[in-house]
Design a protein around this motif. Sequence first.
Motif, PDB file in Angstrom:
ATOM      1  N   GLY A 142     111.718  39.196  61.042  1.00 40.41           N
ATOM      2  CA  GLY A 142     112.296  37.873  60.838  1.00 40.41           C
ATOM      3  C   GLY A 142     113.645  37.915  60.138  1.00 40.41           C
ATOM      4  N   LEU A 143     113.937  39.024  59.447  1.00 41.91           N
ATOM      5  CA  LEU A 143     115.238  39.165  58.782  1.00 41.91           C
ATOM      6  C   LEU A 143     116.385  39.109  59.773  1.00 41.91           C
ATOM      7  N   ARG A 144     116.150  39.542  61.012  1.00 45.00           N
ATOM      8  CA  ARG A 144     117.211  39.510  62.021  1.00 45.00           C
ATOM      9  C   ARG A 144     117.631  38.077  62.316  1.00 45.00           C
ATOM     10  N   PHE A 145     116.694  37.158  62.253  1.00 45.95           N
ATOM     11  CA  PHE A 145     116.990  35.754  62.533  1.00 45.95           C
ATOM     12  C   PHE A 145     117.819  35.140  61.413  1.00 45.95           C
ATOM     13  N   VAL A 146     117.508  35.509  60.170  1.00 47.87           N
ATOM     14  CA  VAL A 146     118.156  34.895  59.011  1.00 47.87           C
ATOM     15  C   VAL A 146     119.658  35.124  58.999  1.00 47.87           C
ATOM     16  N   VAL A 190     124.112  40.264  50.816  1.00 51.12           N
ATOM     17  CA  VAL A 190     122.960  40.978  50.249  1.00 51.12           C
ATOM     18  C   VAL A 190     122.019  39.982  49.573  1.00 51.12           C
ATOM     19  N   PHE A 191     122.585  38.983  48.926  1.00 46.76           N
ATOM     20  CA  PHE A 191     121.775  37.961  48.259  1.00 46.76           C
ATOM     21  C   PHE A 191     120.933  37.193  49.277  1.00 46.76           C
ATOM     22  N   ILE A 192     121.548  36.809  50.401  1.00 45.69           N
ATOM     23  CA  ILE A 192     120.816  36.078  51.433  1.00 45.69           C
ATOM     24  C   ILE A 192     119.670  36.924  51.977  1.00 45.69           C
ATOM     25  N   ALA A 196     115.644  36.227  51.684  1.00 46.56           N
ATOM     26  CA  ALA A 196     114.784  36.213  52.866  1.00 46.56           C
ATOM     27  C   ALA A 196     113.663  37.236  52.735  1.00 46.56           C
ATOM     28  N   SER A 197     113.961  38.382  52.162  1.00 45.65           N
ATOM     29  CA  SER A 197     112.939  39.410  51.962  1.00 45.65           C
ATOM     30  C   SER A 197     111.860  38.920  51.000  1.00 45.65           C
ATOM     31  N   ILE A 198     112.290  38.245  49.933  1.00 43.92           N
ATOM     32  CA  ILE A 198     111.320  37.659  49.004  1.00 43.92           C
ATOM     33  C   ILE A 198     110.463  36.626  49.728  1.00 43.92           C
ATOM     34  N   SER A 203     105.234  35.149  52.042  1.00 41.64           N
ATOM     35  CA  SER A 203     104.420  34.643  53.151  1.00 41.64           C
ATOM     36  C   SER A 203     103.306  35.620  53.495  1.00 41.64           C
ATOM     37  N   ARG A 204     103.589  36.903  53.433  1.00 45.62           N
ATOM     38  CA  ARG A 204     102.583  37.911  53.753  1.00 45.62           C
ATOM     39  C   ARG A 204     101.517  37.994  52.662  1.00 45.62           C
ATOM     40  N   ALA A 205     101.945  37.838  51.420  1.00 49.66           N
ATOM     41  CA  ALA A 205     100.991  37.893  50.314  1.00 49.66           C
ATOM     42  C   ALA A 205     100.055  36.689  50.320  1.00 49.66           C
TER      43      ALA A 205
END
Length: 215
Positions: A142-146, A190-192, A196-198, A203-205
Amino acid sequence: MPESTPARRIVGILRLAAGFALAAALTFQIIEKVANNDMVADQYFSYFTIQSSLIAAVALIVGGVMALRLPVDTVLYTVVRMSVFSYAVVTAVVYNVLLRGIPEEGFIESRWPGELMHVWIPLFIALDWFLSPGRPALRWTGLRFVVIYPLAWLAFTMLRGAATGWFPYPFLEPSTGVLSIAVYVVGISVFIVGLASIGIAWSRARAGRPAAVTA
């Protein structure tokens, strides 16, 4: 089809309220600028804040309707919502750290639309992401979409600025130097991605087994 839960319906109402409040703030700001002969449309709609606020307003309203009707958000909507979360938080941080307090030239507009866009709506979007029920887990792809929208916005902004001499934010001005621009651009990028990684990790947790990202 399973029905929405009471908690989800509350979330739906809050999302709709936030979405329409944001739309009202944008509408008020546009009308005020036009009424005071301060609207330069091609510049106004070139700001990351304005574009991302328009995206957020639509996402909040769509998400509100979805929360009223369904017990779980769709995966596609959740990817969009995670992106909106990243854009909203970075907008709030960049504005309040780098841009707040810069003297305005000419017409001084009403403060409340800007405060809503730069403080209160980003805060709501962040709380909505971390606290609201009914979210599927996302894959890391999903990071690719962000990054699609920020990269497209940056490319357009720099090309347009090179052609017109106008840049929406001071830290993108060529007079600050190539190295300074690169530091800001890389840092914000990098912040964005970090936000998104957070968002994906959360969501996975919260949701267990990750569903396939459809975007």
